[in-house]
Every structure is written in C-alpha cells, then in structure tokens.
Design a protein around this motif. Structure first.
Motif, PDB file in Angstrom:
ATOM      1  N   LEU A 404       0.826  -1.210   0.000  1.00 40.91           N
ATOM      2  CA  LEU A 404       0.000   0.000   0.000  1.00 40.91           C
ATOM      3  C   LEU A 404       0.862   1.263   0.000  1.00 40.91           C
ATOM      4  N   GLY A 405       2.164   1.102   0.235  1.00 43.29           N
ATOM      5  CA  GLY A 405       3.062   2.251   0.262  1.00 43.29           C
ATOM      6  C   GLY A 405       3.336   2.794   1.642  1.00 43.29           C
ATOM      7  N   HIS A 406       2.926   2.069   2.679  1.00 43.87           N
ATOM      8  CA  HIS A 406       3.102   2.517   4.061  1.00 43.87           C
ATOM      9  C   HIS A 406       4.349   1.853   4.656  1.00 43.87           C
ATOM     10  N   LEU A 407       5.521   2.362   4.306  1.00 40.01           N
ATOM     11  CA  LEU A 407       6.788   1.761   4.723  1.00 40.01           C
ATOM     12  C   LEU A 407       6.965   1.784   6.240  1.00 40.01           C
ATOM     13  N   GLU A 408       6.665   2.908   6.865  1.00 38.48           N
ATOM     14  CA  GLU A 408       6.832   3.011   8.335  1.00 38.48           C
ATOM     15  C   GLU A 408       5.967   1.975   9.046  1.00 38.48           C
ATOM     16  N   ALA A 409       4.710   1.867   8.628  1.00 38.31           N
ATOM     17  CA  ALA A 409       3.808   0.899   9.258  1.00 38.31           C
ATOM     18  C   ALA A 409       4.299  -0.525   9.021  1.00 38.31           C
ATOM     19  N   ALA A 410       4.785  -0.791   7.809  1.00 30.39           N
ATOM     20  CA  ALA A 410       5.290  -2.127   7.499  1.00 30.39           C
ATOM     21  C   ALA A 410       6.479  -2.472   8.373  1.00 30.39           C
ATOM     22  N   CYS A 411       7.379  -1.534   8.558  1.00 33.43           N
ATOM     23  CA  CYS A 411       8.545  -1.785   9.410  1.00 33.43           C
ATOM     24  C   CYS A 411       8.110  -2.035  10.861  1.00 33.43           C
ATOM     25  N   GLY A 412       7.078  -1.325  11.303  1.00 31.68           N
ATOM     26  CA  GLY A 412       6.560  -1.574  12.657  1.00 31.68           C
ATOM     27  C   GLY A 412       6.011  -2.979  12.798  1.00 31.68           C
ATOM     28  N   SER A 413       5.296  -3.438  11.796  1.00 33.86           N
ATOM     29  CA  SER A 413       4.755  -4.801  11.821  1.00 33.86           C
ATOM     30  C   SER A 413       5.878  -5.833  11.748  1.00 33.86           C
ATOM     31  N   TRP A 414       6.877  -5.556  10.913  1.00 33.60           N
ATOM     32  CA  TRP A 414       7.997  -6.487  10.811  1.00 33.60           C
ATOM     33  C   TRP A 414       8.792  -6.547  12.114  1.00 33.60           C
ATOM     34  N   TRP A 415       8.874  -5.422  12.830  1.00 38.81           N
ATOM     35  CA  TRP A 415       9.540  -5.438  14.139  1.00 38.81           C
ATOM     36  C   TRP A 415       8.808  -6.399  15.084  1.00 38.81           C
ATOM     37  N   GLN A 416       7.491  -6.300  15.121  1.00 39.34           N
ATOM     38  CA  GLN A 416       6.712  -7.223  15.958  1.00 39.34           C
ATOM     39  C   GLN A 416       6.875  -8.667  15.486  1.00 39.34           C
ATOM     40  N   PHE A 417       6.905  -8.849  14.168  1.00 44.39           N
ATOM     41  CA  PHE A 417       7.141 -10.179  13.607  1.00 44.39           C
ATOM     42  C   PHE A 417       8.447 -10.752  14.134  1.00 44.39           C
ATOM     43  N   LEU A 418       9.504  -9.956  14.113  1.00 48.29           N
ATOM     44  CA  LEU A 418      10.817 -10.430  14.554  1.00 48.29           C
ATOM     45  C   LEU A 418      10.810 -10.796  16.035  1.00 48.29           C
ATOM     46  N   GLU A 419      10.085 -10.043  16.855  1.00 45.69           N
ATOM     47  CA  GLU A 419      10.030 -10.331  18.287  1.00 45.69           C
ATOM     48  C   GLU A 419       9.400 -11.690  18.572  1.00 45.69           C
ATOM     49  N   ASP A 420       8.446 -12.096  17.748  1.00 43.53           N
ATOM     50  CA  ASP A 420       7.843 -13.428  17.910  1.00 43.53           C
ATOM     51  C   ASP A 420       8.650 -14.497  17.186  1.00 43.53           C
ATOM     52  N   TYR A 421       9.129 -14.168  16.003  1.00 46.83           N
ATOM     53  CA  TYR A 421       9.835 -15.148  15.175  1.00 46.83           C
ATOM     54  C   TYR A 421      11.081 -15.708  15.859  1.00 46.83           C
ATOM     55  N   GLU A 422      11.770 -14.890  16.663  1.00 43.78           N
ATOM     56  CA  GLU A 422      12.998 -15.363  17.295  1.00 43.78           C
ATOM     57  C   GLU A 422      12.730 -16.480  18.307  1.00 43.78           C
ATOM     58  N   HIS A 423      11.467 -16.650  18.727  1.00 44.49           N
ATOM     59  CA  HIS A 423      11.119 -17.704  19.690  1.00 44.49           C
ATOM     60  C   HIS A 423      10.530 -18.952  19.027  1.00 44.49           C
ATOM     61  N   VAL A 424      10.328 -18.908  17.719  1.00 47.16           N
ATOM     62  CA  VAL A 424       9.563 -19.954  17.035  1.00 47.16           C
ATOM     63  C   VAL A 424      10.440 -20.700  16.036  1.00 47.16           C
ATOM     64  N   SER A 425      10.276 -22.026  15.985  1.00 43.90           N
ATOM     65  CA  SER A 425      10.920 -22.840  14.951  1.00 43.90           C
ATOM     66  C   SER A 425       9.874 -23.143  13.887  1.00 43.90           C
ATOM     67  N   SER A 426       9.971 -22.477  12.759  1.00 44.97           N
ATOM     68  CA  SER A 426       8.928 -22.573  11.737  1.00 44.97           C
ATOM     69  C   SER A 426       9.508 -22.316  10.362  1.00 44.97           C
ATOM     70  N   ALA A 427       9.320 -23.266   9.443  1.00 50.79           N
ATOM     71  CA  ALA A 427       9.795 -23.080   8.066  1.00 50.79           C
ATOM     72  C   ALA A 427       9.060 -21.927   7.397  1.00 50.79           C
ATOM     73  N   ARG A 428       7.771 -21.776   7.702  1.00 49.96           N
ATOM     74  CA  ARG A 428       7.035 -20.647   7.118  1.00 49.96           C
ATOM     75  C   ARG A 428       7.571 -19.333   7.675  1.00 49.96           C
ATOM     76  N   GLY A 429       7.930 -19.310   8.958  1.00 49.20           N
ATOM     77  CA  GLY A 429       8.548 -18.128   9.530  1.00 49.20           C
ATOM     78  C   GLY A 429       9.867 -17.809   8.848  1.00 49.20           C
ATOM     79  N   ASP A 430      10.665 -18.855   8.576  1.00 53.22           N
ATOM     80  CA  ASP A 430      11.936 -18.662   7.855  1.00 53.22           C
ATOM     81  C   ASP A 430      11.682 -18.039   6.485  1.00 53.22           C
ATOM     82  N   GLU A 431      10.644 -18.522   5.814  1.00 55.89           N
ATOM     83  CA  GLU A 431      10.302 -17.993   4.494  1.00 55.89           C
ATOM     84  C   GLU A 431       9.904 -16.527   4.589  1.00 55.89           C
TER      85      GLU A 431
END
Length: 464
Positions: A404-431
């Motif tokens: 949609l062109g909302h880079l700041e919002a996307a980076c905020g969501s990706w930050w939250q993604f990373l906070e959860d992803y570091e605790h999870v073993s998931s091939a889809r997460g790796d992707e």
C-alpha cells in the motif's frame, strides 16, 4: 542435464500428444519439470534438448517420470497415467504413497498402519526427515469418499498379528490429551519443535495401541483420536512446507476417520487439504475440497460450520466468485455467534480465524486497505500464546502495508514479527524472514529500514 537412459527407436507419441494438449513448448516443459522437481527435493537442470530426446524416444530417468505425469495432471486438471505419457512404471515408481486409484476410494498398495509407521519414524529423525519430505504434492489426487471408507473391509484398517495388549478409555483420553498438548506447543514454539514430538508419540505409543485388543466402542474411539493426531501432524508438515508429506498424512487421517465413522475429523481433514491447495495457489481445487468438506458434514455444530464455511469463502475468492465468497463469510459470522466459548486445539475456529479469512477475501478482490484493517483486528483478537500464528499474520500484514506504500507501518509490523519469530521454529517463519529482507532491499537507506536493520541482524544471528 544429459540423460543416461538408453534410446528407443520409437518416438513417444503419448508425450508429444500431451505437450500439444497442454500447449507447452519443449523449453517451457523443461522449466516446469525443473520447478516441480524442486518441490520434490530434486535439483534438475533440464532444457529443451532433453525434452526433444524424450519425445524422440529416450526414456526419462526413473525419478523424473512421476514429475512428468504430475506436470500434465496439474495443467490438464485430470489424472494422467504413465501409460498415457508413454512412460514405463518402474518397480519402485508405482503410484506415490498416498495416491489413489482414479474413481476409487481405496489407496493403491498402501497399508494405512505401515505407512504411518514409516512416515512417523522418518519424521521424528532429523537425519531422515529430508528424505520423506521430498515427496511431491499432487493437485490431481483422488480423495476417498466417507461412505466408502466407513464401509471398507476390516483388513484395511486393522493390522495383522497377535494382539498382546488391551486398551480402554484411559488410553483414548491419553491420545486426545497429548494431541491437545502438542497443539499448544505448536502454537507457542512452532512446528519445528512440535512435529517430531507428534511423530514419536504416533509411532511409539498410538500405533501399538491401535494393534491392541479393545471393545468395539473403544477401538472406534482410538481410531478417531489417532485420526485427529495424524491430521494435526499433516497440518504441521504442510505449515513446514513439506507439502507432499502433509498430503500423505492427510490421506491417512481420512482413512482412520472413515474407519472410526468419525464425520467431524474427516471433514476437518478435507478442509485442511483445501487450505493446503489454497496455500499452493490451486484455487479451483481448494474450493472443490472445501465444498466437499461442507457437504460431508450436514449435521455440523456452529463452530465446525464456521470452520468449514470460512475456508469456502477464502477458496471462492481465489476463483473470483465474489457473490459466493461474501455469502460464505456471512454464514461464517452467523455460525460463530451461535458457537460456545470452548477453545478447541484441533479444528478450532474463532474471531481471529474469521477476520483472517475476511482479510484474504478482501485482498483477493483488491481491497487492500480493508484487508489490512481486517488483519489488524484479527491480531487484536488473537490469544497471547498463539505465537506461530502471530508470526504468519504479522508478516502478511507487513507485506500488505508495504504494498500500500506505508513503509513506516510495514517496518513496525515487521519489528513485531521479529520479536515473535525469534522464539519460534517454523519453516514458514523462515520464508517470511527471507521475504522481508528481499522486500526491504530497495528501501535500505531509509530511516525506518535502518532502525529495523539492527533487529534483523540480531535475529539472523540467533537463527544461525
């Protein structure tokens, strides 16, 4: 890639005819075989000349023949046999484990119990898992009908041999309790941790109990409980991108559910197969499976109805059927209002899932802002311990915000993604992690991405 197979003097008219029906050039067909080979864990490098040799009469390598048949089956949307493609069937290359005889509900040469033991043993051993995960997903597979499974002869569901143990209701409850616990681990820590546990429990505990003596009611309940566990294991394999293996687990779950005359698990499993097809982009097949699941369960309770109709909505949107998609969403919402507050670990469905399906439907019909809003609502409704689901939801949200062109919002969501992803073993997460890095490359010099880079590097080190 040069072929080591001997040449035949007779051109392969069957292969030439199928190429014409598919409207593929020989170069295109080579690329398709290479791509399907990658799905099956094979590194192939065929080009136009290899296909020309096949058409001229060279016999393709044994491991490639099933890929050729599957490629045409996908393109032509019908079963294609080795004979039709002018290919011999080697002794080791009969129908892939889990495939079915067209027009029949009986799997070809597969004993449900032996197949589950073989899959489970390989799945619980990291050194062997890559071998079993290399199976190929088939979009053209024939799904057994519930009435046929329910009335199948006893030998197809009961293993031979002397039964030396006896089980009762406590053992059935143990299987259901373990299935619930494994589902909880899946939610919190990911399929990479939960799936080997499920496979080990299936092989070491559940399979011996399925061979044990039991009253008829207990035996039926054990088959049903085992079916739920196998369905969950297949779902995890699918989520971990082992799609061929996931499909095989699903087929075994259908057989166990049929033997137990368990309509609910049969329908859940069909719905799981629909989700798998939709994940791989087969919208028409996803809708067929979702509709079959709903039709097979006319007496479903409100939560199961929501579980099934939500997937129908998603699949209908994939094929561009707007009327049906939104109609199914309304059915889903209505069913959820009638459901109790019980949280089911297997086959559960709640507001989070409904809003995620809503987001999918809106996205398919180009309503990107509405899709993002539904995803955000879905995340707010999500349970705190559902970390694996949140990893997926946040990654999808970030990708759509960037679209949609909302880079700041996307980076905020990706930050939250990373906070959860570091605790999870998931091939889809790796992707998702790889996709995030790729999508952010064009914006590397922006302040938002520079802030996120330190977190990305930190998680990359943790993941090794």
């Amino acid at each position: 890639m040069a072929s080591n197979s001997r040449h035949s003097r007779t051109p392969n008219a069957g292969l030439a005819s199928l190429l014409e029906q598919a409207k593929w050039s020989r170069a295109q067909f080579a690329q398709i075989i290479n791509r399907i080979g990658a799905e099956a864990g094979l590194q192939l490098h065929y080009d136009q000349s290899a296909v020309s040799h096949w058409v001229a009469g060279t016999t393709p390598k044994e491991q490639v023949r099933p890929l050729i048949v599957e490629a045409f089956a996908r393109k032509l949307r019908r079963p294609v046999t080795h004979a039709e493609a002018g290919l011999p069937v080697a002794a080791s290359a009969h129908a892939p484990a889990g495939s079915a005889v067209p027009g029949s509900s009986v799997t070809s040469g597969v004993n449900t119990f032996e197949e589950l033991v073989d899959m489970g043993r390989a799945d619980m051993d990291p050194s062997r898992r890559s071998l079993i995960a290399a199976g190929l997903f088939s979009a053209a597979i024939v799904v057994p009908l519930f009435p046929d499974l329910a009335h199948a002869a006893t030998p197809t569901t009961a293993p031979p041999g002397k039964r030396t143990a006896r089980i009762g209701a406590p053992q059935v409850q143990a299987v259901r309790t373990m299935t619930d616990r494994i589902a909880d681990i899946l939610d919190e820590l990911g399929g990479g941790h939960a799936r080997p546990m499920a496979a080990a429990f299936l092989v070491n505990t559940v399979m011996p109990w399925l061979k044990a003596e039991a009253p008829e009611g207990v035996r039926s309940d054990m088959l049903s409980a085992a079916s739920d566990l196998v369905y969950l294991t297949g779902w995890m394999a699918m989520y971990e991108r082992a799609h061929g293996l996931g499909q095989r687990y699903y087929l075994r779950a259908l057989e166990l559910a049929g033997a137990a005359e368990d309509h609910t698990t049969y329908c859940r499993t069909l719905r799981g197969m629909s989700l798998q097809a939709s994940n791989l982009g087969y919208g028409k097949r996803a809708l067929e499976l979702a509709d079959s699941a709903a039709e097979a369960s006319p007496k479903a309770g409100p939560r199961l109805r929501a579980f099934l109709s939500g997937q129908q909505a998603h699949s209908a949107a994939m094929v561009g059927d707007k009327r049906q998609a939104f109609s199914r969403l309304r059915e889903t919402e209505t069913a959820l209002t009638k459901a109790d507050n019980r949280r089911e670990s297997v086959g559960g469905y709640d507001a989070t899932a409904y809003l995620f399906h809503t987001s999918h439907v809106l996205y398919e019909f180009k309503d990107l802002p509405g899709s993002i809003s539904a995803l955000q609502q879905s995340l707010k409704a999500q349970q705190k311990n559902e970390r694996q689901g949140r990893v997926h939801f946040l990654a999808v949200l970030a990708q759509r915000q960037l679209e949609l062109g909302h880079l700041e919002a996307a980076c905020g969501s990706w930050w939250q993604f990373l906070e959860d992803y570091e605790h999870v073993s998931s091939a889809r997460g790796d992707e998702h992690f790889e996709t995030m890095q790729r999508r952010l490359k064009p914006y590397a010099k922006t302040q938002a991405v520079r802030r996120l880079r330190a977190k990305i590097d930190e998680v990359a080190v943790l993941k090794g």
